[in-house]
Design a protein around this motif. Structure first.
Motif, PDB file in Angstrom:
ATOM      1  N   LEU A 150     -44.310 -40.328 -37.315  1.00 62.19           N
ATOM      2  CA  LEU A 150     -43.312 -40.156 -38.620  1.00 62.19           C
ATOM      3  C   LEU A 150     -42.032 -40.045 -38.021  1.00 62.19           C
ATOM      4  O   LEU A 150     -41.626 -39.203 -37.252  1.00 62.19           O
ATOM      5  CB  LEU A 150     -43.726 -39.031 -39.514  1.00 62.19           C
ATOM      6  N   ASP A 173     -39.696 -36.711 -37.659  1.00 59.92           N
ATOM      7  CA  ASP A 173     -40.007 -35.851 -36.615  1.00 59.92           C
ATOM      8  C   ASP A 173     -39.715 -36.573 -35.251  1.00 59.92           C
ATOM      9  O   ASP A 173     -40.328 -37.353 -34.593  1.00 59.92           O
ATOM     10  CB  ASP A 173     -41.233 -35.414 -36.593  1.00 59.92           C
ATOM     11  N   ARG A 224     -44.233 -26.367 -46.769  1.00 62.38           N
ATOM     12  CA  ARG A 224     -43.359 -27.722 -46.357  1.00 62.38           C
ATOM     13  C   ARG A 224     -44.389 -28.730 -45.549  1.00 62.38           C
ATOM     14  O   ARG A 224     -43.870 -29.687 -45.244  1.00 62.38           O
ATOM     15  CB  ARG A 224     -42.315 -27.395 -45.545  1.00 62.38           C
ATOM     16  N   TRP A 225     -45.381 -28.008 -44.892  1.00 65.42           N
ATOM     17  CA  TRP A 225     -46.261 -28.817 -43.769  1.00 65.42           C
ATOM     18  C   TRP A 225     -47.583 -28.957 -44.466  1.00 65.42           C
ATOM     19  O   TRP A 225     -48.171 -28.269 -45.286  1.00 65.42           O
ATOM     20  CB  TRP A 225     -46.310 -27.879 -42.749  1.00 65.42           C
ATOM     21  N   GLY A 226     -48.482 -29.887 -43.507  1.00 62.94           N
ATOM     22  CA  GLY A 226     -49.694 -29.724 -43.381  1.00 62.94           C
ATOM     23  C   GLY A 226     -50.332 -28.555 -42.472  1.00 62.94           C
ATOM     24  O   GLY A 226     -49.409 -28.334 -41.497  1.00 62.94           O
ATOM     25  N   GLU A 274     -53.048 -29.963 -46.921  1.00 66.45           N
ATOM     26  CA  GLU A 274     -51.512 -30.178 -47.081  1.00 66.45           C
ATOM     27  C   GLU A 274     -50.757 -29.263 -47.923  1.00 66.45           C
ATOM     28  O   GLU A 274     -50.975 -29.062 -49.159  1.00 66.45           O
ATOM     29  CB  GLU A 274     -51.661 -31.517 -47.928  1.00 66.45           C
ATOM     30  N   LYS A 275     -49.539 -28.924 -47.508  1.00 62.71           N
ATOM     31  CA  LYS A 275     -48.541 -28.042 -48.221  1.00 62.71           C
ATOM     32  C   LYS A 275     -49.097 -26.820 -49.036  1.00 62.71           C
ATOM     33  O   LYS A 275     -49.139 -26.849 -50.336  1.00 62.71           O
ATOM     34  CB  LYS A 275     -47.787 -28.920 -48.971  1.00 62.71           C
ATOM     35  N   VAL A 321     -48.951 -29.334 -38.834  1.00 64.93           N
ATOM     36  CA  VAL A 321     -48.985 -30.607 -38.513  1.00 64.93           C
ATOM     37  C   VAL A 321     -47.721 -31.389 -38.400  1.00 64.93           C
ATOM     38  O   VAL A 321     -46.889 -31.038 -39.133  1.00 64.93           O
ATOM     39  CB  VAL A 321     -49.655 -31.627 -39.605  1.00 64.93           C
ATOM     40  N   GLY A 352     -45.603 -34.673 -37.138  1.00 66.83           N
ATOM     41  CA  GLY A 352     -45.486 -36.208 -36.990  1.00 66.83           C
ATOM     42  C   GLY A 352     -45.978 -37.080 -36.239  1.00 66.83           C
ATOM     43  O   GLY A 352     -45.230 -38.147 -35.839  1.00 66.83           O
ATOM     44  N   TYR A 384     -49.691 -38.571 -34.826  1.00 65.86           N
ATOM     45  CA  TYR A 384     -51.468 -38.582 -35.108  1.00 65.86           C
ATOM     46  C   TYR A 384     -51.882 -39.705 -34.164  1.00 65.86           C
ATOM     47  O   TYR A 384     -51.456 -40.641 -34.115  1.00 65.86           O
ATOM     48  CB  TYR A 384     -51.590 -38.752 -36.573  1.00 65.86           C
ATOM     49  N   THR A 400     -53.443 -36.357 -44.717  1.00 62.35           N
ATOM     50  CA  THR A 400     -54.345 -35.045 -44.477  1.00 62.35           C
ATOM     51  C   THR A 400     -55.625 -34.822 -45.197  1.00 62.35           C
ATOM     52  O   THR A 400     -56.532 -34.387 -44.549  1.00 62.35           O
ATOM     53  CB  THR A 400     -53.327 -33.954 -44.946  1.00 62.35           C
TER      54      THR A 400
END
Ligand code: G1P
Length: 270
Positions: free
Chosen positions: A128, A131, A166-168, A188-189, A201, A203, A205, A229
Motif C-alpha cells: 500500500l 505506507d 485507523r487500522w486493521g 478492520e478498524k 496491519v 501496508g 502483505y 482484512t
C-alpha cells in the motif's frame, strides 16, 4: 519465489487535498522523487519481476511511465546525463508494470480482486503506497519469512491505543520468534473497546492466490468497502496460516497531509 507484486493506486487521496485535486498522490515528490518510485525500488530490491498497478480512470500514473517520445525529443536536443539516466530508470520501471482498472473506489479487497487474471504463483506481494518503510526492505524480509514457513505474512507495528480505529488490528496466537507471530484474527478498524490488541496491519502483505475465491463472495464491510482484512479473516478461520511480522526499518505515513510533510523531511535526512 515470489515474483509478482500488486499496488492499489485508485484511491481518491482526499486526505491530501488540495494537492490531489489535480495530482495522483503517489506521484507527489518526496525529497525530489515521486513516492511510487520508493515503492517500486523496494519491489526491485526484493526480487519482484512484475508489478500490477490498480489505477482509476485518472491517466496521470500511466502517463508518468509512457512519455517516451517526450524524453526522446529532449535527449536528442540536449544530451543531459541526468535526463538520460532518469529516462533509463523510467524505462526499467515501465518494463515491469502492468495496469488494471478499478473505476470505483470500492476498497482494497475490490482492488485486489481486479488483479486475479495476472497472478500466476501461489503467493504474491501487495504494497500500500501510503505506507513507506525506509532503512530496511520490509518486503524482502517478508518474502523470506513466507518462503521459509510456506504461509502468508503481513507487516505489523504497535500503535497507540487511541488510534486503533485507523487500522486493521490483529489478535495473536503462538509466537514464532522475536519478531514474528501467528495471527489468530484480524479486525478492520475496530473501536478502542473492541480492539483485541494494539498490533496494527501495515501496508505490506504476502497473500495466497486462493484469496481471490474469498474476495469474490465478500460483502462490503466497514464504511461500505470491500476490505482485504475481511477476506484474510475468512482464510484464517478456515485454518490458513498468516504470520504477523514486526518489521525493522522506519515507518512513514504518506497518506495524510501532516504525514506527507514529515515523511519528506525524514527521507531528506537519510
Ligand atoms: C488499509 C487497511 C488497514 C491497514 C492500513 C495500513 O486501511 O484496510 O487494515 O491497517 O491500510 O495502512 P486504509 O489506510 O486504506 O484506510
Amino acid at each position: 519465489m515470489i515474483r509478482q507484486a500488486i499496488i492499489p493506486l485508485a484511491g481518491l487521496g482526499t486526505r491530501l487535498l488540495p494537492l490531489t485535486s489535480v495530482f495522483a498522490k503517489e506521484l507527489l515528490p518526496m525529497n525530489g522523487k515521486a513516492g511510487i518510485e520508493y515503492i517500486l525500488d523496494e519491489c526491485i530490491d526484493a526480487g519482484i519481476k512484475e508489478v500490477v498497478f490498480i489505477i482509476s480512470k485518472k491517466k496521470m500514473i500511466k502517463d508518468y511511465f509512457y512519455k517516451d517520445s517526450f524524453y526522446k525529443r529532449i535527449i536528442k536536443k540536449k544530451k543531459d546525463k541526468r535526463i538520460i539516466n532518469e529516462y533509463r530508470k523510467i524505462l526499467k520501471y515501465k518494463k515491469m508494470i502492468k495496469f488494471v482498472y478499478q473505476n470505483k473506489p470500492l476498497g482494497t479487497g475490490d482492488a485486489v480482486l481486479k488483479t486475479k487474471k495476472f497472478i500466476k504463483d501461489k503467493y504474491f506481494l501487495m504494497l500500500l503506497p501510503d505506507d513507506l518503510i525506509v532503512k530496511n526492505n520490509c518486503s524482502k524480509d517478508m518474502i523470506n519469512i513466507s518462503m521459509k514457513n510456506k504461509c502468508s505474512v503481513m507487516a505489523s507495528m504497535k500503535v497507540k491505543k487511541n488510534n486503533v480505529s485507523r487500522w486493521g488490528i490483529y489478535s495473536l496466537s503462538k509466537r514464532l520468534n522475536r519478531n514474528n507471530f501467528f495471527i489468530k484474527d484480524v479486525i478492520e478498524k475496530p473501536t478502542i473497546k473492541s480492539a483485541p490488541s494494539t498490533n496494527a496491519v501495515i501496508g505490506r502483505y504476502i497473500l495466497p492466490k486462493k484469496i481471490f475465491s474469498k474476495l469474490k463472495n465478500l460483502k462490503p464491510g466497514k464504511g461500505g468497502e470491500i476490505h482485504i482484512t475481511d477476506a484474510i479473516k475468512k482464510l484464517i478461520n478456515e485454518g490458513d496460516k498468516f504470520i504477523g511480522h514486526k518489521f525493522r526499518g522506519k515507518y512513514l505515513d504518506c497518506g495524510s497531509m501532516s504525514g506527507y510533510i514529515k515523511s519528506g523531511i525524514e527521507i531528506s535526512k537519510l
